[in-house]
Each structure stands twice: as C-alpha cells, then as structure tokens.
Design a protein around this motif. Sequence first.
Motif, PDB file in Angstrom:
ATOM      1  N   GLU A 443       7.519  37.689  -3.944  1.00 24.68           N
ATOM      2  CA  GLU A 443       7.476  36.384  -4.593  1.00 24.68           C
ATOM      3  C   GLU A 443       6.405  36.378  -5.684  1.00 24.68           C
ATOM      4  OE1 GLU A 443       6.853  33.775  -1.319  1.00 24.68           O
ATOM      5  OE2 GLU A 443       8.823  34.271  -0.481  1.00 24.68           O
ATOM      6  N   PRO A 444       6.569  35.505  -6.676  1.00 21.05           N
ATOM      7  CA  PRO A 444       5.549  35.435  -7.725  1.00 21.05           C
ATOM      8  C   PRO A 444       4.205  35.023  -7.141  1.00 21.05           C
ATOM      9  CG  PRO A 444       7.136  33.643  -7.919  1.00 21.05           C
ATOM     10  CD  PRO A 444       7.691  34.595  -6.918  1.00 21.05           C
ATOM     11  N   ILE A 445       3.144  35.543  -7.728  1.00 20.30           N
ATOM     12  CA  ILE A 445       1.804  35.279  -7.219  1.00 20.30           C
ATOM     13  C   ILE A 445       1.326  33.927  -7.716  1.00 20.30           C
ATOM     14  CG2 ILE A 445      -0.590  36.052  -7.333  1.00 20.30           C
ATOM     15  CD1 ILE A 445       0.666  38.927  -7.547  1.00 20.30           C
ATOM     16  N   THR A 446       1.092  33.038  -6.790  1.00 20.54           N
ATOM     17  CA  THR A 446       0.575  31.727  -7.165  1.00 20.54           C
ATOM     18  C   THR A 446      -0.676  31.468  -6.349  1.00 20.54           C
ATOM     19  OG1 THR A 446       2.024  30.788  -5.488  1.00 20.54           O
ATOM     20  CG2 THR A 446       2.787  30.673  -7.773  1.00 20.54           C
ATOM     21  N   THR A 447      -1.796  31.688  -6.977  1.00 21.15           N
ATOM     22  CA  THR A 447      -3.056  31.367  -6.306  1.00 21.15           C
ATOM     23  C   THR A 447      -4.060  30.961  -7.360  1.00 21.15           C
ATOM     24  OG1 THR A 447      -4.899  32.280  -5.066  1.00 21.15           O
ATOM     25  CG2 THR A 447      -3.530  33.861  -6.265  1.00 21.15           C
ATOM     26  N   ASP A 448      -4.908  30.029  -7.000  1.00 20.90           N
ATOM     27  CA  ASP A 448      -5.900  29.529  -7.953  1.00 20.90           C
ATOM     28  C   ASP A 448      -7.050  30.510  -8.111  1.00 20.90           C
ATOM     29  OD1 ASP A 448      -4.352  27.331  -8.070  1.00 20.90           O
ATOM     30  OD2 ASP A 448      -5.507  26.214  -6.552  1.00 20.90           O
ATOM     31  N   ASP A 449      -7.240  31.332  -7.061  1.00 17.11           N
ATOM     32  CA  ASP A 449      -8.382  32.228  -7.060  1.00 17.11           C
ATOM     33  C   ASP A 449      -8.074  33.477  -7.872  1.00 17.11           C
ATOM     34  OD1 ASP A 449     -10.359  34.165  -6.230  1.00 17.11           O
ATOM     35  OD2 ASP A 449     -10.921  32.679  -4.716  1.00 17.11           O
ATOM     36  N   ALA A 450      -8.806  33.681  -8.946  1.00 16.44           N
ATOM     37  CA  ALA A 450      -8.529  34.805  -9.843  1.00 16.44           C
ATOM     38  C   ALA A 450      -8.745  36.142  -9.131  1.00 16.44           C
ATOM     39  CB  ALA A 450      -9.408  34.720 -11.079  1.00 16.44           C
ATOM     40  N   GLU A 451      -9.785  36.201  -8.308  1.00 16.72           N
ATOM     41  CA  GLU A 451     -10.105  37.457  -7.630  1.00 16.72           C
ATOM     42  C   GLU A 451      -9.021  37.797  -6.618  1.00 16.72           C
ATOM     43  OE1 GLU A 451     -13.588  38.960  -7.328  1.00 16.72           O
ATOM     44  OE2 GLU A 451     -14.872  37.286  -7.936  1.00 16.72           O
ATOM     45  N   PHE A 452      -8.575  36.777  -5.898  1.00 17.48           N
ATOM     46  CA  PHE A 452      -7.532  36.999  -4.915  1.00 17.48           C
ATOM     47  C   PHE A 452      -6.225  37.404  -5.590  1.00 17.48           C
ATOM     48  CE2 PHE A 452      -4.342  35.429  -1.767  1.00 17.48           C
ATOM     49  CZ  PHE A 452      -4.642  36.356  -0.785  1.00 17.48           C
ATOM     50  N   ALA A 453      -5.964  36.795  -6.755  1.00 11.74           N
ATOM     51  CA  ALA A 453      -4.761  37.165  -7.511  1.00 11.74           C
ATOM     52  C   ALA A 453      -4.797  38.646  -7.861  1.00 11.74           C
ATOM     53  CB  ALA A 453      -4.662  36.314  -8.772  1.00 11.74           C
ATOM     54  N   LYS A 454      -5.998  39.129  -8.197  1.00 16.89           N
ATOM     55  CA  LYS A 454      -6.151  40.550  -8.526  1.00 16.89           C
ATOM     56  C   LYS A 454      -5.766  41.413  -7.330  1.00 16.89           C
ATOM     57  CE  LYS A 454      -9.947  40.583 -11.540  1.00 16.89           C
ATOM     58  NZ  LYS A 454     -11.383  40.794 -11.617  1.00 16.89           N
ATOM     59  N   LEU A 455      -6.222  40.975  -6.160  1.00 18.66           N
ATOM     60  CA  LEU A 455      -5.919  41.720  -4.935  1.00 18.66           C
ATOM     61  C   LEU A 455      -4.416  41.794  -4.706  1.00 18.66           C
ATOM     62  CD1 LEU A 455      -6.767  42.996  -2.165  1.00 18.66           C
ATOM     63  CD2 LEU A 455      -6.822  40.692  -1.254  1.00 18.66           C
ATOM     64  N   LEU A 456      -3.741  40.643  -4.891  1.00 18.15           N
ATOM     65  CA  LEU A 456      -2.293  40.621  -4.666  1.00 18.15           C
ATOM     66  C   LEU A 456      -1.557  41.475  -5.696  1.00 18.15           C
ATOM     67  CD1 LEU A 456      -1.719  36.879  -3.724  1.00 18.15           C
ATOM     68  CD2 LEU A 456      -1.839  38.840  -2.200  1.00 18.15           C
ATOM     69  N   HIS A 457      -2.027  41.423  -6.941  1.00 18.82           N
ATOM     70  CA  HIS A 457      -1.427  42.274  -7.975  1.00 18.82           C
ATOM     71  C   HIS A 457      -1.567  43.744  -7.606  1.00 18.82           C
ATOM     72  CE1 HIS A 457      -0.035  39.549 -11.027  1.00 18.82           C
ATOM     73  NE2 HIS A 457      -1.157  38.844 -10.959  1.00 18.82           N
ATOM     74  N   GLU A 458      -2.736  44.076  -7.067  1.00 19.64           N
ATOM     75  CA  GLU A 458      -2.985  45.463  -6.681  1.00 19.64           C
ATOM     76  C   GLU A 458      -2.049  45.858  -5.529  1.00 19.64           C
ATOM     77  OE1 GLU A 458      -4.818  47.451  -8.359  1.00 19.64           O
ATOM     78  OE2 GLU A 458      -4.658  49.187  -7.023  1.00 19.64           O
ATOM     79  N   PHE A 459      -1.818  44.947  -4.630  1.00 21.48           N
ATOM     80  CA  PHE A 459      -0.898  45.182  -3.509  1.00 21.48           C
ATOM     81  C   PHE A 459       0.492  45.537  -4.062  1.00 21.48           C
ATOM     82  CE2 PHE A 459       0.536  43.110   0.801  1.00 21.48           C
ATOM     83  CZ  PHE A 459       0.889  44.378   1.260  1.00 21.48           C
ATOM     84  N   VAL A 460       0.978  44.700  -4.964  1.00 23.58           N
ATOM     85  CA  VAL A 460       2.293  44.936  -5.575  1.00 23.58           C
ATOM     86  C   VAL A 460       2.298  46.281  -6.302  1.00 23.58           C
ATOM     87  CG1 VAL A 460       3.921  44.086  -7.310  1.00 23.58           C
ATOM     88  CG2 VAL A 460       2.694  42.464  -5.852  1.00 23.58           C
ATOM     89  N   HIS A 461       1.222  46.510  -7.061  1.00 22.65           N
ATOM     90  CA  HIS A 461       1.129  47.723  -7.869  1.00 22.65           C
ATOM     91  C   HIS A 461       1.148  48.971  -6.993  1.00 22.65           C
ATOM     92  CE1 HIS A 461      -0.151  50.493 -10.960  1.00 22.65           C
ATOM     93  NE2 HIS A 461      -1.199  50.840 -10.219  1.00 22.65           N
ATOM     94  N   LEU A 462       0.352  48.949  -5.916  1.00 23.26           N
ATOM     95  CA  LEU A 462       0.269  50.117  -5.034  1.00 23.26           C
ATOM     96  C   LEU A 462       1.614  50.424  -4.383  1.00 23.26           C
ATOM     97  CD1 LEU A 462      -3.203  49.575  -3.356  1.00 23.26           C
ATOM     98  CD2 LEU A 462      -2.516  51.544  -4.710  1.00 23.26           C
ATOM     99  N   LEU A 463       2.330  49.367  -4.020  1.00 23.53           N
ATOM    100  CA  LEU A 463       3.654  49.585  -3.423  1.00 23.53           C
ATOM    101  C   LEU A 463       4.569  50.286  -4.422  1.00 23.53           C
ATOM    102  CD1 LEU A 463       4.232  46.249  -1.473  1.00 23.53           C
ATOM    103  CD2 LEU A 463       3.855  48.509  -0.497  1.00 23.53           C
ATOM    104  N   GLU A 464       4.491  49.867  -5.689  1.00 22.56           N
ATOM    105  CA  GLU A 464       5.318  50.500  -6.732  1.00 22.56           C
ATOM    106  C   GLU A 464       4.923  51.962  -6.910  1.00 22.56           C
ATOM    107  OE1 GLU A 464       4.614  48.017 -10.076  1.00 22.56           O
ATOM    108  OE2 GLU A 464       5.990  46.446  -9.387  1.00 22.56           O
ATOM    109  N   VAL A 465       3.621  52.195  -6.957  1.00 25.02           N
ATOM    110  CA  VAL A 465       3.135  53.564  -7.148  1.00 25.02           C
ATOM    111  C   VAL A 465       3.654  54.473  -6.042  1.00 25.02           C
ATOM    112  CG1 VAL A 465       1.056  54.997  -7.073  1.00 25.02           C
ATOM    113  CG2 VAL A 465       1.082  52.914  -8.446  1.00 25.02           C
ATOM    114  N   TRP A 466       3.536  54.004  -4.812  1.00 24.12           N
ATOM    115  CA  TRP A 466       3.936  54.858  -3.693  1.00 24.12           C
ATOM    116  C   TRP A 466       5.446  54.977  -3.570  1.00 24.12           C
ATOM    117  CZ3 TRP A 466       1.311  58.406  -1.213  1.00 24.12           C
ATOM    118  CH2 TRP A 466      -0.069  58.387  -1.342  1.00 24.12           C
ATOM    119  N   GLU A 467       6.159  53.961  -4.025  1.00 23.97           N
ATOM    120  CA  GLU A 467       7.616  54.062  -3.997  1.00 23.97           C
ATOM    121  C   GLU A 467       8.048  55.222  -4.881  1.00 23.97           C
ATOM    122  OE1 GLU A 467       9.648  50.576  -5.288  1.00 23.97           O
ATOM    123  OE2 GLU A 467      11.602  51.305  -4.609  1.00 23.97           O
ATOM    124  N   GLU A 468       7.356  55.364  -6.013  1.00 20.17           N
ATOM    125  CA  GLU A 468       7.675  56.439  -6.940  1.00 20.17           C
ATOM    126  C   GLU A 468       7.224  57.795  -6.395  1.00 20.17           C
ATOM    127  OE1 GLU A 468       6.423  56.446 -11.426  1.00 20.17           O
ATOM    128  OE2 GLU A 468       7.635  54.704 -10.884  1.00 20.17           O
TER     129      GLU A 468
END
Lengths: 541, 315
Positions: A443-468
């Motif tokens: 789901e799209p990341i919706t959070t007011d906390d910028a730092e937490f948003a970074k964490l979630l982006h990293e989560f998504v990113h890492l999953l993509e990296v490992w999928e490849e």
Amino acid sequence: MSVQSPAPQKKPWFLALLSALDGIFVYLTAGISTGEFRAMLRGDAPGRPNTRLTPHADAFLLHIKPSYYHESVTRFTHTFRLGLLSTYLFLFETITGIILMIWYAPSPERAYVDMIRLLSNVPFGQLMRDLHRIGAELMVGIVTLHMVRTYLTGSYKPPREFTWLTGVLLLVMTLFLSFSGYLLPWDQLAFWAVTIGTSMAEAVPPAFVGEIINLLARGAPDIGANGLLRFYLLHVLFLPLLLILFFFVHYYKVVLYGISLPAQEEEVGEDTANRVPANRRVYYLPEVLLDEGTFLLAVTAIITAVTVFLFQAPLEHIANPQQTPFHTVAPWYFYWLQGLLKIADKLWAGVIIPGVLLVMLMAIPYLDRNPSRRGADRRVATISGIVAGVLMIILSWMGTPAYAVQGAPALEVVEKLMPEEKVGISRKIGYNHIPFGTYDTREPITTDDAEFAKLLHEFVHLLEVWEEKAPDFNDPWGLLTVTQDQANLKHLRWEITWLSNEGTEEYFKQDYWLHKDSYYWEQYGRKKFGVPEFLEMQNGG
Amino acid sequence: MRSLYVRSFGSKLIWGLVSSFVIVVCVGLTAQTEDTRMEIQTKNWEGRGIENGAVIFANNCATCHGQQGQGLQGIAPALNSRYFFTRRLEDVGQDGVMTLSNYVYLTVAAGRPSKDNSQWVNRMVPWSSQFGGPLRGDQVVDVVAYVMNFEETALQQTASEDPFQPFLDVSKPPEFQNIGISADAEWTPVQLAVTSVLPMGDRDPDYLFGALACSGCHDLNEPQAPSSMGESGPNFGTIHELGTYRPEAAADPAAYIKESIMSPDAFRVADYDDAMPDDFANRMTEEEIDRLVQWLLDPDRVTHARDAEGNIIEE
C-alpha cells in the motif's frame, strides 16, 4: 700585623637552601644539576665530559636506553616511532586494564553484569573500557605496521635476524593478547568470535591432538565458566608476562645492534649503525626524550579525543550458547583466516597455511640472502611483500559476511531494518518515531513522520532488491505491525510473505521489542555531552 | 619528508602542552557529564532487560499468561492486573516479607510445586536452570523485569477492566475496596476452574483442548517445521500430516496420538522435558480421548467460542 685567618664565609641562608634543593634535584634526576637542566632547556651543546650521560649509568630506567642515536634514525619518517608506540600502547593497555580488573570477575554469572555495572554505575567506567578497547585495536595495527616498516627497509638483515624473529613472536603474542581479551565481556560478539577461533585449533591433526588442544583452550567441549577463566588468566597474566619477557629480548637486541641507518647512507653489506660520528650524535637527554615524550602525549591526546567523542566499545546481548547470531565474525585481524576457511577446509585454512606462513615470516631473514637493504636492489622482496599484503586484504574482505555468506532473503531484509544486535534503521530513528499501526508494503506509504516514512521506503526497497537478487524469493510483500504490550514498550512484528519457485506461499515472522529508555549508544555515532536531545526524547519530545 | 620532523625545542614543548591540554579538556568534559551518562546508561540497560524479557516471555510464558499479561481462564492468572500488583502479596501472606518483584522471581525460578490442587489446571513448572528449568539466571531476571513492567498499566485498571481471577488458595476472600476499587463497583466474578463445569464423559474435544490446558503448550495454528517445532510442546498446525514428519506414526497416526496422550513418555521427543502431565487417562474417558484424537487429525477442525460454563456461544 698578624695574619688574620679569613673568617669562614657563611653562606646566606637562601643560597644554602638553593644548594640543598640543587642536591635533591641531582638526586632525583640521577646526576643532572639544575644548571645543566637549564642548559638543556636553552638548547646548549653538552659539555666535555658530558655530564648528561650520568643518568644512563646510574638510573635503572635509563640504563636500557642508548645515550645517543645516529641523527639519521631520529628522523620521524625513518621509523615513524612505531616500535616506541607499540611499547607505549602495551603500557597504556596495562594501566587501563588494571583499572578495569577492579570492576570485573571472570565468571559467566558475573562478567556481563559487571560490564553493565561498569557502564552504568562506575564514574569513568565507560571511558576506561573504550580506551582499553581502542588501545587494543590500535596496538594490533601499530605492531603490524612496525613489522611492515622493518620489512620494507630491510632492517631484518644481518645482524638483526634474531631481533626480527622475536618481533614476529611479539606480533603473535599481541594478536593472542587482543583475542583473549575478546571473550571477557561475555556477550554474543565475544562468545561466538572465540568459539570460531578455538574451533580452528580443533583441526590440528591427528584428531585426538586437536581435541585436546581445543579442550585445553575451552576448558570443556564448549566455552563456559572454565573457558572464561582460562582466557582471563591468559589475558591478564600469562600473555603479558610472556610479552614482557620477549619485549626485553627484542629491545636488548635493538640497542645492541642499533637502529639500522637509512640504506643509502652506508655501503651495501655494511652495518655502521653503532659507529656514530661525534658530529651526528643526537643525545637521548634531552632531545630524544623530549621528542618521544611529546610524540606520546600527542598520540594519547588523539586517542582520548577520539574515544571521548567518537568511539564506543560494543556490547551485544549476553552470551547465549543456544543461539548462534545471524552472522558470526572473528575479530578484524583474523578476518583473513575466516576468509581462508571459506575456500579451504579447516585443516588447511586453520592449521597448515597459518603455520607455514608464521614459520616463513620468522625465517625471512634466513631465507633472504640478498645483502642489500636498498630499495632498488630488492624489487622482488618489495613486490612480494606488497603482493602478500594485498592478498591479506583480499582474504580479509572474503572473511567478512559481505563475501559468500547469504542468509534467507527475508531474514536479510529484517536484519537490515532491525538487526539482532547493533542498531539498524528502526532503533536509530528511535521509539518516538515508530507510530502504532499496521503498515503494508503493497500500500502507499502514508505517515506524517518523515523518519518513519524513510524506514518504510527502505522496507519496500529491500524487498525489491532481494527479489532481484534471490531466485527463490518472488512477489514478496511485507507487513510491519507496531503494537503495545506494556507501557513504554513497543512491539514490532515484521512479517514477510513470498512465493517460492514452486509457487507455494512462504512466510517469515520476526518479533522485536523496543523500550523507550533503551539507548543504543552506537546509534548517534557521536556521544552527546549533556545529552539534552536524549532527555528531550525521554520526555516525549 | 625531512620537513615533517619537528626539530625545534620550543615547538616540541608547545606540542606537548597543547596535547596535555586536549587530554585535560576531554577528561574534564567526560567528568562533567558522567552523572547524566550513568543515569542514561542505567535506564538504557533496564530498558534492554525488559526488551530481552519480552522475547523470553513471548517464547515461554505468553501461551498461558498472554503476551499482554491478560492470563488465560483456568490456566494461568493475569499478570497485567491491578489485583496482582496491589493485593496478591498480602493474600499469600508475604506482604512486608518480600517484594512483589522477589515473589515473581521466586515463582518464575522455582515454579509452584505446592499448587498441585489449585484452581489452575497446570501447575507452573520451574523455569530457572537452577531448579531444572530451561532458563539461565540472567534470563529469569529479564523476564521478571518484563512482568514488573506491567505495573504502570495495571494500576490504571478499573474493577471491570482487571482480568484477574480470584485466587482460591488465599486465606480470606479478596476485598476489592482495599485495592482502590470502590465497593459498589459492579464486579462479575470470573468463573473458576473450568474443568469442573462440564461433567466428564460427554465433553467436546475443542472444549477439552482448552480446559485441560493442552492449548497452553500446543499451538493449534502454527505448523510443525524442523526449525520451529514449538516452544513448550510440538505445534499442532500440521498434525493431520503427522506421518510425514514423525515416521513412526505413519502407520497409524490416531493410535500414536492416543498413546501419547495417555502416557506422554511413550514417544517423548528429547527436546521436551518432563512437561506433559501423565494423568490425562484419569481426567478423560476413553471415548473423549478418541474424539479428541479424531478432532486433532481433522484439518478442518472447529474451535467454538464458549462462555464461562463451557457452553457454546451461538453467534
């Protein structure tokens, strides 16, 4: 007129006092008068006979030092003072180590608790531990560099073969000294690094000998109370005593033969280090003493500043023999061994190759028959030295988890975001930046906390990296659920679901808890004085 | 290169003085902040202890006590409970004798051997390795820290929020007004000792699985895998494929399970110590056991929601 005998001249009282003080000064300095001392400070040349040599004859601590050096070897870039620095660091480690011993008992029940007490209840406790740790790492590095310098200037050549041999032994002792101290905090890092280290000894053939060596080192089939006690005694008693013995042998030879001159200053095959012309003498008192003193003070200042502002000795979870950490690593100076272990079996990588290397290292002066110490004459030696160094670095890199070690992709992802040990992104952003809720990577990341948003982006990113990267990790998606089981304690549940190659759904789950007060020192990179940010964070800011 | 070397006497002295100054400043700065640092470190390690305790609690205690400490009816008392933090010590006659933290420590470490005939179906086993349990001393300390950390939320509970079940072994009935709950507050006593509610002989398997505390150790949903067999007892999520991971059961899974219930030592897997009670043959009729086995082997088994008396709640 009768001859009047001159009345005995009575000294004024202050002159008498001064002369008494001068006597005390001479007594304390083992032969330097105040006048001579002032002359030294002024930079006056020594008189004839040179009264500044008296302390070398009379004082115990100075009798081991040469009274003068050849001017060429006092240049900083000739020796870089590495031998002096190694000796100093040993002293430094002894002093900080003795202070740490006051607060430490070598038993599994006490050791880790003592570490925590040292950090949280002893003024300057953390500073002492950090200093001791950084000093140990530095000592391994400096001793190695000292050997490299000696090798590159060919200073191991006759008559200094035996000096080199004792130097190699001192390097080995330094490594073991550092390694034996590794176990003492009794945390996961310590326990598993030493488990790996001692298991190499097991490969010594025949099998029963290896078993016996392993048993002697560990005190039991596995490291426990007995193993800890043995490593402690090795660390604080046996190895330091052995090192002191070999240090004096080493240093005696250094003084006996003198520090070898820069190669171009003498004929090939000649050794004139001990024949110093009078006009090239640099006396120990005061020039070299002042030089060494300021150098060591400067080094101490750098170590202290780095420790106070930047460096923290790690302390992981308490040693748990039942739980192997995700990546087990040896100390950095044994990475090359770990790298060897990945490409060869235990017997070769753990016993034969290191053993042959050590013997060859000690035998270099006896193998290298080239009499010249000049760089132009020893291209083969220099190049093979550099090749060996580069090989060591490559092997060391292969020893890190970066090479040929890969856990399950889902585990790798979570380990990046919130590792078993150390900080990771989640603990770095901290308790207050992890809001309650369920977060789905699809789901799209919706959070007011910028730092937490970074964490979630990293989560998504890492999953993509490992999928490849991983063939058996298709269409992964992750779920992070943050709940509260208790006051001030957040429960983070990481869940990852993916499809295997057979199309079956696979699932991974990892639970971690994060307490509001838990403060991962490493997380800030820099220690905060007065720590206002932390107190603010604690108050919910 | 030669220029790197400082020959001048004066500059050496200055270098020495500057270095000494740096050392003094660094140590002075450290001294200035030592009190704050030690305070933060103390809190830090307390916090980490609670984090460690949470993991141990989740793996060993939560099946019976609940991760939120809410307890499980008839199986284990609530820990996240106002009663527990304010009154329990007095009820067991230990008020003023020991602290609640020590009481919890002793209970976790040594278990409750004296409670064999209490309202709880299972007695608590010793958890400390000192008494034959699986946890090391430091782990017991951490899990106690986790339990004690329920205090803040527990003390905010009102009477109806407190999930506690009155203890039957106390010398006097609990007086709620003494723990700050007003006497006229509506209090619905929680039904006790569910084993006694329904008569023996006619009970449903899903009811038995909860009432006899099987659920305390065996997870019905988690699959059985080599890496996760189950913390305190084997997982039952894939028990209908028992033969695939327990070869000796392949011929007749039902007989294997029945035998395991009636005499737990029959096929005990080495990893699990003497945890499973061996008196189930007396606490169930043979038909009940057979039905329980069939229910366990059914991949589509149903667990009904039930009220305090054990009757199925119709939705």
